[in-house]
Design a protein around this motif. Structure first.
Motif, PDB file in Angstrom:
ATOM      1  N   ALA A   1       0.816  -1.157  -0.053  1.00  0.00           N
ATOM      2  CA  ALA A   1      -0.063   0.157  -0.047  1.00  0.00           C
ATOM      3  C   ALA A   1       1.019   1.122  -0.039  1.00  0.00           C
ATOM      4  O   ALA A   1       1.977   1.346   0.639  1.00  0.00           O
ATOM      5  CB  ALA A   1      -1.054   0.186   1.109  1.00  0.00           C
ATOM      6  N   SER A   2       0.293   2.309  -0.807  1.00  0.00           N
ATOM      7  CA  SER A   2       1.100   3.488  -0.853  1.00  0.00           C
ATOM      8  C   SER A   2       1.099   4.327   0.413  1.00  0.00           C
ATOM      9  O   SER A   2       1.831   5.113   1.008  1.00  0.00           O
ATOM     10  CB  SER A   2       0.910   4.293  -1.949  1.00  0.00           C
ATOM     11  N   ARG A   3      -0.222   4.172   0.927  1.00  0.00           N
ATOM     12  CA  ARG A   3      -0.644   4.867   1.929  1.00  0.00           C
ATOM     13  C   ARG A   3      -1.490   4.270   2.918  1.00  0.00           C
ATOM     14  O   ARG A   3      -2.759   3.807   2.279  1.00  0.00           O
ATOM     15  CB  ARG A   3      -1.119   6.235   1.655  1.00  0.00           C
ATOM     16  N   ALA A   4      -1.412   4.065   4.273  1.00  0.00           N
ATOM     17  CA  ALA A   4      -2.303   3.409   5.011  1.00  0.00           C
ATOM     18  C   ALA A   4      -3.055   4.425   5.807  1.00  0.00           C
ATOM     19  O   ALA A   4      -2.392   5.452   6.624  1.00  0.00           O
ATOM     20  CB  ALA A   4      -1.524   2.446   5.809  1.00  0.00           C
ATOM     21  N   VAL A   5      -4.369   4.445   6.070  1.00  0.00           N
ATOM     22  CA  VAL A   5      -5.201   5.525   6.573  1.00  0.00           C
ATOM     23  C   VAL A   5      -6.180   5.141   7.715  1.00  0.00           C
ATOM     24  O   VAL A   5      -6.714   3.944   7.504  1.00  0.00           O
ATOM     25  CB  VAL A   5      -6.063   6.414   5.478  1.00  0.00           C
ATOM     26  N   ARG A   6      -5.885   5.543   9.094  1.00  0.00           N
ATOM     27  CA  ARG A   6      -6.778   5.498  10.016  1.00  0.00           C
ATOM     28  C   ARG A   6      -8.189   6.361   9.560  1.00  0.00           C
ATOM     29  O   ARG A   6      -8.124   7.395   9.839  1.00  0.00           O
ATOM     30  CB  ARG A   6      -6.166   5.944  11.372  1.00  0.00           C
ATOM     31  N   ALA A   7      -8.973   5.390   9.398  1.00  0.00           N
ATOM     32  CA  ALA A   7     -10.349   6.069   9.129  1.00  0.00           C
ATOM     33  C   ALA A   7     -10.942   6.998   9.693  1.00  0.00           C
ATOM     34  O   ALA A   7     -11.671   7.961   9.623  1.00  0.00           O
ATOM     35  CB  ALA A   7     -11.312   5.038   8.343  1.00  0.00           C
ATOM     36  N   ASP A   8     -10.852   6.689  11.228  1.00  0.00           N
ATOM     37  CA  ASP A   8     -11.294   7.537  12.360  1.00  0.00           C
ATOM     38  C   ASP A   8     -10.319   8.687  12.712  1.00  0.00           C
ATOM     39  O   ASP A   8     -10.606   9.610  13.566  1.00  0.00           O
ATOM     40  CB  ASP A   8     -11.547   6.853  13.625  1.00  0.00           C
ATOM     41  N   GLN A   9      -9.202   8.955  12.015  1.00  0.00           N
ATOM     42  CA  GLN A   9      -8.075  10.232  12.106  1.00  0.00           C
ATOM     43  C   GLN A   9      -7.759  11.062  11.044  1.00  0.00           C
ATOM     44  O   GLN A   9      -7.488  12.084  11.292  1.00  0.00           O
ATOM     45  CB  GLN A   9      -6.870   9.625  13.026  1.00  0.00           C
ATOM     46  N   GLU A  10      -7.925  10.573   9.834  1.00  0.00           N
ATOM     47  CA  GLU A  10      -7.926  11.476   8.813  1.00  0.00           C
ATOM     48  C   GLU A  10      -8.874  11.138   7.857  1.00  0.00           C
ATOM     49  O   GLU A  10      -9.468  10.173   7.520  1.00  0.00           O
ATOM     50  CB  GLU A  10      -6.407  10.726   8.009  1.00  0.00           C
ATOM     51  N   THR A  11      -8.837  12.264   6.789  1.00  0.00           N
ATOM     52  CA  THR A  11      -9.984  12.377   5.754  1.00  0.00           C
ATOM     53  C   THR A  11      -9.270  11.885   4.533  1.00  0.00           C
ATOM     54  O   THR A  11      -8.062  12.384   4.402  1.00  0.00           O
ATOM     55  CB  THR A  11     -10.576  13.692   5.568  1.00  0.00           C
ATOM     56  N   LEU A  12      -9.997  11.345   3.797  1.00  0.00           N
ATOM     57  CA  LEU A  12      -9.351  10.706   2.514  1.00  0.00           C
ATOM     58  C   LEU A  12      -9.069  12.108   1.428  1.00  0.00           C
ATOM     59  O   LEU A  12      -8.202  12.096   0.715  1.00  0.00           O
ATOM     60  CB  LEU A  12     -10.318   9.731   1.858  1.00  0.00           C
ATOM     61  N   GLU A  13      -9.863  13.151   1.802  1.00  0.00           N
ATOM     62  CA  GLU A  13      -9.617  14.390   1.001  1.00  0.00           C
ATOM     63  C   GLU A  13      -8.282  14.823   1.349  1.00  0.00           C
ATOM     64  O   GLU A  13      -7.604  15.127   0.387  1.00  0.00           O
ATOM     65  CB  GLU A  13     -10.616  15.328   1.230  1.00  0.00           C
ATOM     66  N   ASP A  14      -7.812  14.662   2.435  1.00  0.00           N
ATOM     67  CA  ASP A  14      -6.626  15.263   3.014  1.00  0.00           C
ATOM     68  C   ASP A  14      -5.605  14.428   2.366  1.00  0.00           C
ATOM     69  O   ASP A  14      -4.445  14.773   1.928  1.00  0.00           O
ATOM     70  CB  ASP A  14      -6.467  15.355   4.571  1.00  0.00           C
ATOM     71  N   VAL A  15      -5.845  12.964   2.608  1.00  0.00           N
ATOM     72  CA  VAL A  15      -4.793  12.374   1.893  1.00  0.00           C
ATOM     73  C   VAL A  15      -4.658  12.471   0.496  1.00  0.00           C
ATOM     74  O   VAL A  15      -3.357  12.137  -0.051  1.00  0.00           O
ATOM     75  CB  VAL A  15      -5.252  10.685   2.141  1.00  0.00           C
ATOM     76  N   MET A  16      -5.699  12.493  -0.382  1.00  0.00           N
ATOM     77  CA  MET A  16      -5.763  12.818  -1.759  1.00  0.00           C
ATOM     78  C   MET A  16      -4.547  13.969  -1.970  1.00  0.00           C
ATOM     79  O   MET A  16      -4.176  14.103  -3.069  1.00  0.00           O
ATOM     80  CB  MET A  16      -7.055  12.884  -2.455  1.00  0.00           C
ATOM     81  N   ALA A  17      -5.009  14.872  -1.276  1.00  0.00           N
ATOM     82  CA  ALA A  17      -4.118  16.390  -1.498  1.00  0.00           C
ATOM     83  C   ALA A  17      -2.886  15.992  -1.270  1.00  0.00           C
ATOM     84  O   ALA A  17      -2.056  16.667  -2.111  1.00  0.00           O
ATOM     85  CB  ALA A  17      -4.719  17.467  -0.677  1.00  0.00           C
ATOM     86  N   GLU A  18      -2.419  15.629  -0.487  1.00  0.00           N
ATOM     87  CA  GLU A  18      -1.102  15.002   0.117  1.00  0.00           C
ATOM     88  C   GLU A  18      -0.319  14.355  -1.080  1.00  0.00           C
ATOM     89  O   GLU A  18       0.712  14.545  -1.247  1.00  0.00           O
ATOM     90  CB  GLU A  18      -1.109  14.124   1.345  1.00  0.00           C
ATOM     91  N   MET A  19      -1.178  13.357  -1.663  1.00  0.00           N
ATOM     92  CA  MET A  19      -0.654  12.611  -2.821  1.00  0.00           C
ATOM     93  C   MET A  19      -0.705  13.043  -4.356  1.00  0.00           C
ATOM     94  O   MET A  19      -0.430  12.588  -5.279  1.00  0.00           O
ATOM     95  CB  MET A  19      -1.179  11.203  -2.730  1.00  0.00           C
ATOM     96  N   GLY A  20      -1.196  14.403  -4.290  1.00  0.00           N
ATOM     97  CA  GLY A  20      -1.228  15.198  -5.621  1.00  0.00           C
ATOM     98  C   GLY A  20      -2.404  14.450  -6.423  1.00  0.00           C
ATOM     99  O   GLY A  20      -2.416  14.581  -7.627  1.00  0.00           O
ATOM    100  N   MET A  21      -3.546  14.018  -5.801  1.00  0.00           N
ATOM    101  CA  MET A  21      -4.580  13.500  -6.525  1.00  0.00           C
ATOM    102  C   MET A  21      -5.992  14.564  -6.858  1.00  0.00           C
ATOM    103  O   MET A  21      -6.362  14.926  -5.642  1.00  0.00           O
ATOM    104  CB  MET A  21      -5.265  12.279  -6.013  1.00  0.00           C
TER     105      MET A  21
END
Length: 341
Positions: free
Chosen positions: A209-229
């Motif tokens: 996995a490129s990125r593992a996300v705690r669903a109760d601590q991070e938003t996917l929108e923030d992760v997408m922005a971090e990864m340039g998506m």
């Protein structure tokens, strides 16, 4: 023979001495060496609503196994005694429209090994010869014991073109972890996986996995922005059975994205279906494996370097089955392999 049995409609399993299975004219008797515990087995152990509605107790449980052919029926010509084999756990009718059209995984009369008929948590299991899959020497016993759930992951991932795509996996259980490895092996760009359990996410990262996300601590929108998506995920694989995860998928997928639904939900999931409609999402329900194309692809990927070994966290002998189930219930284990021989 020794076997792990669901004796009746109540929680728990029992290790019992039961008769050795009969071998019909078109059947194969397998001496089981290793078997793995599945989420389905947890449902059966706990005797939840799904189990009470689907399981034909008393029954020997277990549908993920590998072993050696001990006996074949007198009409079996394509399986030899002494061969090392695994077994497809879905026994189909062969007569319905889907079976006759070559879509056996969609048979409406499927019988589940270890659910509707005796399974592989035993010294011996009998299945039709058509359900036997030969295991090459290149695949170790422990990995061969989990070809069934690997097949679920392979079927789900390869239902879509993931090459160069951004993939979201919701649910980092064993199948989600293996799906991450398959996406990476098949050439996905970003593979993002969500869960609530840090240990599961750590294994998923180890498996690709490129990125593992705690669903109760991070938003996917923030992760997408971090990864340039900029436009959302191209492919999403739901493997958690969580309504919240499904809502996340509908929100963060791009227009025209492909969505695979493998996780089973405990009850109705309330989601905004309009998001799926207005985005033109293509949604596919996935159950089991395509017989036997998925098996060929799974073994081929293992032979070409796919590694799923980290998914196996614990090993026990069959006599210690309750310790194994307790470890799974406590979240200490991911995939458990039982030594049967």
């Amino acid at each position: 023979m020794k076997a792990l049995v669901k004796p009746g409609p109540e929680p728990g399993l029992e290790l019992r001495d039961v008769p050795r299975p009969e071998v019909g004219a078109n059947d194969v008797l397998i001496a089981v060496s290793h078997a793995a515990i599945c989420g389905t087995d947890l449902h059966i152990h706990d005797w939840d609503a799904w189990a009470s509605a689907n399981v034909a107790a008393p029954v020997v449980v277990g549908h993920e196994f590998v072993g050696t052919v001990a006996e074949v029926g007198d009409q079996v010509t394509n399986v030899e005694v002494g061969s090392r084999v695994a077994g497809e756990g879905h026994i189909v009718c062969g007569r319905c429209r889907n079976c006759r059209a070559g879509h056996r995984h969609l048979c409406r009369s499927t019988v589940g090994v270890g659910i509707h008929r005796d399974g592989g948590f035993a010294e011996f299991v009998s299945i039709p010869a058509t359900n036997v899959y030969p295991v090459p020497d290149s695949v170790p016993d422990e990995i061969a014991a989990i070809l069934d759930p690997l097949g679920n992951a392979v079927h789900t991932v390869l239902s879509f073109d993931v090459v160069g795509e951004d993939v979201l996996i919701t649910g980092a259980g064993p199948i989600g972890q293996m799906a991450a490895a398959i996406c990476r092996h098949a050439g996905a760009r970003h593979v993002v996986i969500t869960d609530l359990v840090p240990a599961r996410l750590a294994i998923a990262e180890q498996m690709g996995a490129s990125r593992a996300v705690r669903a109760d601590q991070e938003t996917l929108e923030d992760v997408m922005a971090e990864m340039g998506m900029d436009e959302g995920f191209d492919v999403a694989l739901e493997m958690s059975g969580s309504g919240r995860a499904l809502a996340d998928i509908l929100r963060v997928t791009t227009h025209g994205a492909h969505v695979g639904l493998l996780g089973l939900f405990a009850g109705p999931a309330e989601v905004n279906v309009n998001e799926a409609i207005l985005k033109g999402l293509q949604i596919k329900g996935i159950y089991g494996r395509e017989m036997f194309d998925t098996w060929y692809k799974a073994v081929s990927m293992l032979d070409s370097g796919l590694s799923i070994a980290p998914v196996i966290s614990h090993r026990f002998v069959l006599d210690d089955f309750q310790t194994a189930f307790d470890a799974l219930h406590a979240g200490e284990a991911t995939k458990v392999v039982l030594d049967i021989a």
